[in-house]
Design a protein around this motif. Structure first.
Motif, short mmCIF file in Angstrom:
data_model
loop_
_atom_site.label_atom_id
_atom_site.label_comp_id
_atom_site.label_asym_id
_atom_site.label_seq_id
_atom_site.Cartn_x
_atom_site.Cartn_y
_atom_site.Cartn_z
N ILE A 23 3.24 57.73 68.31
CA ILE A 23 2.56 56.79 67.44
C ILE A 23 1.53 56.05 68.25
N PRO A 25 -0.60 53.00 68.17
CA PRO A 25 -0.85 51.76 67.41
C PRO A 25 -2.28 51.30 67.56
N GLN A 79 4.45 59.09 59.43
CA GLN A 79 4.19 58.08 60.44
C GLN A 79 2.74 58.12 60.89
N VAL A 83 0.03 55.18 60.60
CA VAL A 83 -0.76 54.69 61.72
C VAL A 83 -2.23 54.71 61.37
N SER A 92 2.18 51.20 54.52
CA SER A 92 2.06 51.74 55.87
C SER A 92 2.93 50.96 56.85
N ARG A 93 2.92 49.67 56.67
CA ARG A 93 3.77 48.88 57.55
C ARG A 93 5.23 49.19 57.31
N LEU A 96 6.09 52.36 59.08
CA LEU A 96 6.17 52.23 60.53
C LEU A 96 7.42 51.49 60.95
#
Lengths: 204, 510
Positions: A23, A25, A79, A83, A92-93, A96
């Motif tokens: 991932i 960020p 995921q 991202v 999306s949050r 994650l």
């Protein structure tokens, strides 16, 4: 193909160099908040997503070969999609953070259920009082909120907004994955063809 | 306290000898300026009203003519109300003029009226609706008289029918506005937002227009501000306005100065400060709403409607004007706002979801949306399953793929494809590969520079019948193709890519 080709080498190289991280960020602070289609139908977005997805799948493969389940792939795809959303949307949050809190949630749920059962055992026998029949609209809203990750207790206007973004993102995801699948299949087939050819040649 | 107020207000009384001015202002004629003081102190925070009061009271005091210090400046009263410096000077100038030239005739009477809240409240209620249009229309007109400035103030002010005391419109610039700008940026923003076609206050005030324009500059406060400003426009004298607007001003007032008659406004100020964040957020919503409602409130009749419309409850941060013929209850207003938001979003979704155009109604739309989201998720699952099955080759293929992607346009790297040959055997165990393998596909495409070039894939790849479908289904797809696929909803029908069988083979192989 055009999409990936347009990505310059440095970009691909950087992706390759970041193989350790599944991932990435990346949250550019000053990114404008576009919503819906314009944001996700961007070719650049798709390319970025494709590359990241490839990267993630690569990682998925390396650690353990047993993780080739479709669910793992799907989770990885989600995921990566989250991202790409750069954390601007609720779903999306939720994706994650979903993994991180998933196990916790499970544990908590179990505890809560146990506690509830102990406490509410008797009340369960009493038939719950007449329940207000939710208007069908409400039911649908609930269903929709369950579909969109992380939007269970969101008000309707926000939910609709999240859904808009989510649908656009899903469409892009499908596109990219289809493309990737085709690519891989093509590569596979071509390589198979090559090997078949070489074997033919050998025999011949 | 008043002095402090002035000091803090950053009122650039440019030409004014600050201390002296204020003192002269405040102290010597306390009895006469008592109202003025209070109005000043409290009103400044309440922007235009204070100006009005100030001017009104000045007018009253002009006759007394003791505070000649105001006459210092002689700047022409500019129309650029937004300029704080100009504001201060014009105001001073104005006052000077007031003092020097024609004493405002009406002033004395208004003063008592100013101090009486109820009368003000009535008037404010009357002029509660101010149309932006009318407001804008006013801006030109008021500016002129302001420009004239000297000696005409009284006359003009007296001409304003709506103005109880005829001097309010002049208030436009000056410290109060400056203060407004400085202190309550939020207020300014609201004004333009929330002027749903109220024509009432138009007559009132050029000054108010200026103020409003200034106000518009500042901040994003709730529409109440606009209503407040509107009322200001209506030319209510400061005290009345302040009282009347206190409920409105709550939100606006950023620097609340509690005064004796401003107790309510002081209260409101605190609320306002609390609500600022909300208001800022609601501002955009309000803007939207205001725009919507503005369109609806265009008529003269709107004015009257606005007049009759009761002042919005303090808690209603979203300032929405009731449209003609609609309920003005705050609850229904909020409900309407919410409904409009929802319908807006539904429209966006309608564009996104294919096949939703024919469907009307929330329930059916939601059904469609749910179905679409579910289908998309299913697609993703299916594709992930496919990817998972192909995945074993992913490791080996990774760089190749990437290199292929990168070299899509590059036709000079056929040799890049050769590594695939070596990895070919690895794919033999793949399901897909086996299909291909069985068909004895030539490795021609690898030779060609762009075997994976989407449009060419179908052609270059060895097209064996059994193989054709899978290949044409996936590898031949460009983005456009993919789009069409996606639109189909699912990759169910292998797109029959026109892949000539033998001819391309020939081409491909050598």
């Amino acid at each position: 193909m055009a999409e990936s080709s347009s990505i310059s080498n440095p970009d691909a190289n950087s992706n390759l160099s970041r193989k350790r991280r599944k991932i990435e960020p990346k949250t550019p602070a000053g990114a404008p908040t576009e919503t819906g289609r314009p944001r996700w139908q961007n070719d650049v977005e798709q390319q970025i997503y494709s590359l990241k997805l490839v990267d993630a799948l690569c990682h998925l493969r390396r650690p353990d070969s047993a993780a080739a389940t479709s669910r793992a792939v799907r989770d990885a795809a989600d995921q990566v999609l989250a991202v790409s959303a750069r954390g601007k949307t609720r779903w999306s949050r939720a994706i994650l953070t979903g993994r991180l809190s998933l196990r916790l949630a499970h544990i908590n749920k179990k505890h809560k259920k146990a506690a509830k059962r102990a406490a509410v055992g008797e009340s369960r026998t009493k038939k719950p009082a007449v329940q207000k029949k939710l208007p069908p609209l409400e039911k649908k809203v609930k269903v929709l909120s369950r579909l969109v990750p992380g939007c269970r207790k969101v008000s309707l206007p926000n939910l609709l907004e999240e859904t808009t973004d989510y649908i656009a993102a899903l469409e892009m995801q499908v596109k990219a994955m289809t493309f990737l699948t085709g690519l891989l299949n093509g590569a596979v087939s071509s390589s198979a063809a090559a090997s078949g050819d070489s074997s033919l040649a050998d025999r011949g | 306290m008043d002095k402090d107020y002035f000091m803090n207000a950053e009122i650039p009384w440019n030409g004014l000898n600050n201390c002296t001015a204020e003192q002269s202002f405040l102290e010597p004629n306390m009895d006469q300026f008592s109202h003025f003081e209070s109005s000043l102190s409290s009103g400044l925070s309440n922007d235009a009203f204070v100006l009005r009061e100030l001017i009104g009271k000045l007018g009253g005091g002009a006759g007394i003519g003791t505070s000649t210090t105001f006459a210092a400046e002689s700047h022409p009263f500019t129309n650029t109300t937004n300029d704080s410096s100009s504001l201060s000077s014009p105001k001073l100038n104005f006052m000077g003029n007031l003092v020097n030239s024609v004493p405002l005739t009406p002033p004395p009477p208004p003063l008592p009226s100013l101090s009486t809240d109820p009368g003000f409240a009535e008037r404010a209620a009357k002029f509660s609706c101010f149309g932006s249009r009318s407001f804008n229309g006013r801006t030109s007109s008021p500016i002129q008289p302001l420009g004239l400035n000297n000696g005409d103030v009284a006359l003009r002010s007296s001409h304003h029918p709506l103005m109880g005391n005829g001097k309010l419109p002049r208030v436009s610039s000056t410290p109060s506005l400056n203060k407004l700008q400085n202190g309550s940026n939020k207020i300014l923003m609201e004004i333009p937002i929330s002027r749903p076609g109220n024509g009432n206050g138009n007559g009132m005030g050029f000054g108010s227009d200026k103020k409003l324009s200034k106000l518009s500059g500042s901040g994003a406060n709730s529409n109440e501000e606009s209503s407040v400003s509107e009322q200001i426009i209506s030319g209510e004298t400061g005290s009345k306005i302040s009282n009347e607007m206190s409920s409105r001003k709550r939100k606006v007032v950023s620097k609340g100065k509690p005064k004796e008659d401003r107790s309510t406004s002081a209260k409101g100020v605190e609320e306002g400060e609390d609500g600022n964040a909300k208001r800022a957020k609601a501002a955009e919503i309000e803007t939207k709403n205001e725009e919507e409602t503005k369109g609806a409130c265009n008529d003269e009749s709107e004015k009257q409607k606005g007049n009759q419309k009761p002042p919005e409850p303090p808690k209603d941060y979203i300032h929405v004007r009731a449209r003609r013929g609609q309920a003005t209850d705050s609850h229904s207003l909020a409900e309407r706002v919410r409904r409009e938001k929802i319908s807006e979003r539904m429209k966006l979704l309608q564009d996104l979801v294919p096949g939703c155009n024919k469907v009307t109604g929330k329930a059916l739309m939601l059904d469609e949306i749910i179905n679409y989201v579910q289908s998309l998720q299913r697609q993703v699952e299916f594709l992930s399953m496919k990817l998972a099955s192909v995945n074993p080759g992913l490791d080996v293929n990774m760089e190749n793929l990437l290199s292929k992607d990168m070299f899509q346009q590059n036709t000079s790297l056929p040799q890049q494809m050769y590594p695939l040959d070596s990895s070919g055997p690895a794919f033999y165990h793949q399901q897909n590969v086996q299909q291909l393998h069985n068909t004895n596909i030539s490795s021609g495409p690898l030779v060609d520079p762009l075997p994976l070039d989407a449009p060419n894939l179908g052609i270059h790849l060895p097209s064996v019948d059994g193989f054709n479908e899978s290949i044409s289904q996936f590898s031949a797809f460009t983005e456009d193709d993919l789009q069409s696929i996606v639109q189909m909803g699912f990759i169910q029908n292998p797109v029959s890519f026109p892949v000539p069988n033998q001819t391309t083979n020939m081409k491909v192989e050598r």
